[in-house]
Design an enzyme around this catalytic site. Structure first.
Site, short mmCIF file in Angstrom:
data_model
loop_
_atom_site.label_atom_id
_atom_site.label_comp_id
_atom_site.label_asym_id
_atom_site.label_seq_id
_atom_site.Cartn_x
_atom_site.Cartn_y
_atom_site.Cartn_z
N CYS A 65 22.21 -47.65 23.43
CA CYS A 65 21.17 -47.07 22.57
C CYS A 65 21.54 -45.71 22.02
O CYS A 65 21.28 -45.41 20.85
CB CYS A 65 19.84 -47.00 23.33
SG CYS A 65 19.88 -45.91 24.79
N HIS A 104 16.49 -44.01 27.34
CA HIS A 104 16.53 -44.78 26.09
C HIS A 104 16.38 -43.81 24.93
O HIS A 104 15.44 -43.01 24.87
CB HIS A 104 15.42 -45.81 26.02
CG HIS A 104 15.47 -46.63 24.76
ND1 HIS A 104 16.49 -47.51 24.50
CD2 HIS A 104 14.66 -46.66 23.67
CE1 HIS A 104 16.31 -48.06 23.31
NE2 HIS A 104 15.20 -47.56 22.78
N ASP A 124 14.38 -48.41 15.64
CA ASP A 124 15.24 -48.66 16.80
C ASP A 124 16.21 -49.79 16.53
O ASP A 124 15.79 -50.92 16.25
CB ASP A 124 14.37 -49.00 18.02
CG ASP A 124 15.10 -48.84 19.34
OD1 ASP A 124 16.34 -48.97 19.35
OD2 ASP A 124 14.44 -48.59 20.36
#
Length: 261
Positions: free
Chosen positions: A69, A109, A124
């Site tokens: 991520c 994250h 995202d």
């Protein structure tokens, strides 16, 4: 010198001269999801580097790798910034669906918070195969894509005051928690993400330091290689296949575009 804007467009197959505005973001996110695999190859190879604009450019845009991520959303953040969007990186805590609890790794994250005309959205491209493929507003509306339905609810917890919920197509019958976050918990510099990377690499509860993991959306579903198990979703149907080491390397190359050592 070739810019991140030019290189990113080339990597995901987006026209070099086409302007990008908010209404184009679903197209950008779709192409990014198809091009950039979510993977932990460097973590497993013990070959990680400090996170910076130059290291992300080398890893993802020059070496044609993917990442986790903090890699994928960071390079997208740089690309969006270069195209005039008001964006910042934030931290979140992922909900562990298997254990039914928040991850013990904490705020590991990284996601993107986008501001537009007084409204805020989560963008995202680094949440495995659980990608909304569209900006998700913090105001609670549900957005739908070919990957499912996604919404953000305002709710106070020890991990933030908002939570992303998802109902993935063909996979979920009910809404599931994705991750909690605080919009004020922003990442000031890319180097701040090195602590996040350190935790992912070394923490006993990390899900990314145990075995190889590569996943990517495909045009009709997704493909995931976890250790020696290949799981594919195509048109709503799932298939699992155990593979040997040689086949793992072939799949990494043929399906995900990655060269394993």
């Amino acid at each position: 010198m070739t810019t991140i804007n030019e290189m990113f467009r080339n990597r995901i197959g987006f026209p070099p001269d086409e302007p990008i505005n908010f209404d184009h973001l679903d197209k950008v996110l779709e192409k990014t999801a198809l091009a950039l695999p979510f993977e932990n190859v460097r973590v497993m190879n013990d070959s990680i580097t400090d996170i910076s604009e130059e290291s992300l450019k080398e890893k993802i845009l020059e070496s044609n790798e993917g990442g986790l991520c903090y890699d994928l959303n960071s390079i997208l953040y740089l690309f969006l910034s270069n195209n005039g969007f008001n964006v910042t990186l934030i931290r979140g805590v992922v909900y562990n669906q298997t254990q039914q609890k928040w991850s013990d790794t904490g705020r590991t994250h990284a996601a993107i918070l986008l501001y537009k005309k007084g409204r805020r959205y989560i963008v995202d491209t680094g949440f495995g195969s659980n990608l909304p493929l569209k900006p998700v507003p913090l105001s609670g509306e549900t957005v739908s894509s070919r990957n499912g339905e996604f919404r953000i609810e305002k709710e106070a917890s020890n991990h933030g005051n908002y939570c992303l919920y998802m109902k993935r197509k063909h996979k979920d019958e009910e809404w599931k928690k994705g991750y909690a976050f605080d919009p004020a918990d922003t990442v000031t510099n890319l180097s701040d993400l090195n602590e996040m990377q350190r935790i992912i690499v070394s923490h006993p509860a990390s899900g990314f330091n145990k075995q190889l993991l590569i996943t990517k959306l495909t045009h009709n579903g997704s493909a995931t290689l976890a250790g020696n198990l290949l799981t594919t979703w195509a048109d709503g149907k799932m298939k699992k296949e155990e593979v040997d080491e040689n086949r793992v390397k072939e799949l990494a190359k043929d399906v995900f575009g990655l060269n394993l050592l």
